[in-house]
Design a protein around this motif. Structure first.
Motif, PDB file in Angstrom:
ATOM      1  N   MET A 195       0.892  -1.165   0.000  1.00  0.00           N
ATOM      2  CA  MET A 195       0.000   0.000   0.000  1.00  0.00           C
ATOM      3  C   MET A 195       0.926   1.210   0.000  1.00  0.00           C
ATOM      4  SD  MET A 195      -3.188  -0.742   2.583  1.00  0.00           S
ATOM      5  CE  MET A 195      -2.229  -0.383   4.016  1.00  0.00           C
ATOM      6  N   ALA A 216       2.981   2.591   3.127  1.00  0.00           N
ATOM      7  CA  ALA A 216       2.847   1.649   4.247  1.00  0.00           C
ATOM      8  C   ALA A 216       4.196   0.979   4.545  1.00  0.00           C
ATOM      9  CB  ALA A 216       1.782   0.607   3.911  1.00  0.00           C
ATOM     10  N   CYS A 217       4.191   0.102   5.554  1.00  0.00           N
ATOM     11  CA  CYS A 217       5.440  -0.555   5.958  1.00  0.00           C
ATOM     12  C   CYS A 217       6.032  -1.396   4.829  1.00  0.00           C
ATOM     13  CB  CYS A 217       5.220  -1.396   7.209  1.00  0.00           C
ATOM     14  SG  CYS A 217       3.869  -2.587   7.078  1.00  0.00           S
ATOM     15  N   ARG A 249      -2.480  -3.357  -2.895  1.00  0.00           N
ATOM     16  CA  ARG A 249      -3.546  -4.090  -2.200  1.00  0.00           C
ATOM     17  C   ARG A 249      -4.906  -3.468  -2.459  1.00  0.00           C
ATOM     18  NH1 ARG A 249      -5.741  -3.552   3.886  1.00  0.00           N
ATOM     19  NH2 ARG A 249      -6.579  -1.714   2.873  1.00  0.00           N
ATOM     20  N   GLY A 295      -5.596  -9.322   5.703  1.00  0.00           N
ATOM     21  CA  GLY A 295      -5.790  -8.096   4.924  1.00  0.00           C
ATOM     22  C   GLY A 295      -4.591  -7.159   4.927  1.00  0.00           C
ATOM     23  N   GLN A 296      -3.470  -7.612   5.483  1.00  0.00           N
ATOM     24  CA  GLN A 296      -2.341  -6.686   5.646  1.00  0.00           C
ATOM     25  C   GLN A 296      -1.247  -6.882   4.597  1.00  0.00           C
ATOM     26  OE1 GLN A 296      -1.224  -7.575   9.735  1.00  0.00           O
ATOM     27  NE2 GLN A 296      -2.291  -5.748  10.436  1.00  0.00           N
ATOM     28  N   VAL A 297      -0.576  -5.778   4.314  1.00  0.00           N
ATOM     29  CA  VAL A 297       0.668  -5.827   3.555  1.00  0.00           C
ATOM     30  C   VAL A 297       1.805  -5.692   4.573  1.00  0.00           C
ATOM     31  CG1 VAL A 297      -0.352  -4.830   1.487  1.00  0.00           C
ATOM     32  CG2 VAL A 297       0.664  -3.294   3.185  1.00  0.00           C
ATOM     33  N   PRO A 298       3.014  -6.109   4.240  1.00  0.00           N
ATOM     34  CA  PRO A 298       3.473  -6.652   2.971  1.00  0.00           C
ATOM     35  C   PRO A 298       3.180  -8.149   2.835  1.00  0.00           C
ATOM     36  CG  PRO A 298       5.303  -6.568   4.547  1.00  0.00           C
ATOM     37  CD  PRO A 298       4.109  -5.987   5.240  1.00  0.00           C
ATOM     38  N   GLU A 312       4.221 -11.123   6.928  1.00  0.00           N
ATOM     39  CA  GLU A 312       4.975 -10.681   8.110  1.00  0.00           C
ATOM     40  C   GLU A 312       6.332 -10.125   7.664  1.00  0.00           C
ATOM     41  OE1 GLU A 312       3.909 -10.144  11.100  1.00  0.00           O
ATOM     42  OE2 GLU A 312       1.970 -11.083  10.784  1.00  0.00           O
ATOM     43  N   GLY A 313       6.467  -8.813   7.887  1.00  0.00           N
ATOM     44  CA  GLY A 313       7.640  -8.078   7.421  1.00  0.00           C
ATOM     45  C   GLY A 313       8.978  -8.718   7.782  1.00  0.00           C
ATOM     46  N   ASN A 373      10.202  -3.309  13.918  1.00  0.00           N
ATOM     47  CA  ASN A 373       8.969  -4.000  13.519  1.00  0.00           C
ATOM     48  C   ASN A 373       8.017  -4.268  14.685  1.00  0.00           C
ATOM     49  OD1 ASN A 373       7.635  -6.974  13.211  1.00  0.00           O
ATOM     50  ND2 ASN A 373       7.501  -5.814  11.308  1.00  0.00           N
ATOM     51  N   HIS A 431       6.715   0.069  15.131  1.00  0.00           N
ATOM     52  CA  HIS A 431       5.554  -0.065  14.221  1.00  0.00           C
ATOM     53  C   HIS A 431       4.246  -0.201  15.017  1.00  0.00           C
ATOM     54  CE1 HIS A 431       2.739  -1.786  11.367  1.00  0.00           C
ATOM     55  NE2 HIS A 431       3.585  -1.710  10.367  1.00  0.00           N
ATOM     56  N   TRP A 483       4.417   8.746   9.293  1.00  0.00           N
ATOM     57  CA  TRP A 483       3.021   8.482   9.648  1.00  0.00           C
ATOM     58  C   TRP A 483       2.445   9.497  10.638  1.00  0.00           C
ATOM     59  CZ3 TRP A 483       3.572   2.453  10.569  1.00  0.00           C
ATOM     60  CH2 TRP A 483       3.772   1.837   9.333  1.00  0.00           C
TER      61      TRP A 483
HETATM   62  N1  GSH Z   1       2.836  -7.763  11.660  1.00  0.00           N
HETATM   63  C1  GSH Z   1       2.655  -7.282  10.318  1.00  0.00           C
HETATM   64  C2  GSH Z   1       1.964  -5.940  10.369  1.00  0.00           C
HETATM   65  C3  GSH Z   1       1.675  -5.420   8.977  1.00  0.00           C
HETATM   66  C4  GSH Z   1       0.824  -4.157   9.011  1.00  0.00           C
HETATM   67  O1  GSH Z   1       0.455  -3.649  10.069  1.00  0.00           O
HETATM   68  N2  GSH Z   1       0.527  -3.672   7.813  1.00  0.00           N
HETATM   69  C5  GSH Z   1      -0.322  -2.504   7.670  1.00  0.00           C
HETATM   70  C6  GSH Z   1       0.352  -1.444   6.813  1.00  0.00           C
HETATM   71  S1  GSH Z   1       1.763  -0.737   7.589  1.00  0.00           S
HETATM   72  C7  GSH Z   1      -1.586  -2.880   6.940  1.00  0.00           C
HETATM   73  O2  GSH Z   1      -1.561  -3.658   6.027  1.00  0.00           O
HETATM   74  N3  GSH Z   1      -2.716  -2.275   7.344  1.00  0.00           N
HETATM   75  C8  GSH Z   1      -3.930  -2.434   6.651  1.00  0.00           C
HETATM   76  C9  GSH Z   1      -4.975  -3.064   7.481  1.00  0.00           C
HETATM   77  O3  GSH Z   1      -4.675  -3.538   8.602  1.00  0.00           O
HETATM   78  O4  GSH Z   1      -6.093  -3.106   6.976  1.00  0.00           O
HETATM   79  C10 GSH Z   1       4.010  -7.174   9.623  1.00  0.00           C
HETATM   80  O5  GSH Z   1       4.995  -6.872  10.304  1.00  0.00           O
HETATM   81  O6  GSH Z   1       4.089  -7.425   8.420  1.00  0.00           O
END
Ligand code: GSH
Length: 203
Positions: free
Chosen positions: A7, A10-11, A31, A44-47, A58-59, A93, A97, A162
């Motif tokens: 996104m 985003a991270c 995404r 639903g999360q990236v990356p 998971e980053g 992380n 984060h 952010w």
């Molecule tokens: N634990 C996950 C956290 C990933 C995370 O928080 N991603 C955020 C973007 S920085 C995200 O996708 N948020 C969208 C959502 O939760 O809908 C990682 O380290 O990859």
């Protein structure tokens, strides 16, 4: 060819910059422009990184996978340098984060204005305390893991942006601000920003 679900801002941007640093080709998939992203990541999360049959989320798992696969010197082979690198990676992380994650939560989950203001103030103060420890570390180190930038610096530079998204006062010291500037000028990171922005304009 890797595929990275991201996104903008985003991270996932730090992973994108790392892929540039490793000089490997990547297809970027937004995404927000993806139907049924829940099939890729039920959370639903990236990356999310796709490498052939491997779909990795998971980053930190993605970062360690890439550093090991490409035999990158960013991940030191010897102790204690390896442990120190992992400590900074997890600080970014798993401590910084999630601290910023509270701001996103507050904006979505707290509707009462006074309660939201108080929560922002407390979350902002906690984040400022974390940056104060980074500031102290940078008094003796040019980057988080020594003299050259690593993915840890890239992660911190992404998170530092952010704060602007919320009505919150986050204190960044001069060394932190200088680090963020150095990372933005670093070619692999600058390219990631440029490519993400170009993709957004094309939408
Ligand atoms: N634990 C996950 C956290 C990933 C995370 O928080 N991603 C955020 C973007 S920085 C995200 O996708 N948020 C969208 C959502 O939760 O809908 C990682 O380290 O990859």
């Amino acid at each position: 060819m890797y595929t990275l679900y991201y996104m903008p801002g985003a991270c996932s941007r730090a992973i994108h910059a790392l892929l540039n640093e490793l000089d490997v080709p990547v297809e970027l998939v937004d995404r927000n422009q993806t139907d049924h992203f829940d099939h890729v990541n039920p959370m639903g999360q990236v990356p999310v990184l796709v490498d052939g049959d491997l779909v990795l989320r998971e980053g930190v798992a993605i970062i360690l996978y890439l550093l090991e696969k490409h035999n990158s010197a960013m991940l030191p082979a010897q102790q204690p340098a390896r442990a120190r690198f992992l400590q900074q990676l997890l600080f970014a992380n798993a401590t910084m984060h999630p601290a910023y994650g509270r701001l996103f939560f507050i904006s979505q989950a707290i509707t009462n204005e006074a309660a939201q203001k108080e929560a922002y103030e407390k979350a902002g103060a906690m984040i400022s305390n974390l940056w104060a420890t980074v500031e102290q570390h940078l008094e003796r180190n040019r980057f988080m893991c020594g003299e050259t930038p690593t993915v840890v610096d890239m992660m911190l530079a992404v998170y530092a942006n952010w704060g602007e998204l919320f009505p919150v006062d986050i204190q960044l010291g001069p060394n932190v601000k200088a680090l963020v500037e150095r990372v933005h000028a670093h070619p692999a990171f600058a390219r990631a920003v440029q490519i993400e922005e170009a993709q957004q304009q094309a939408v």
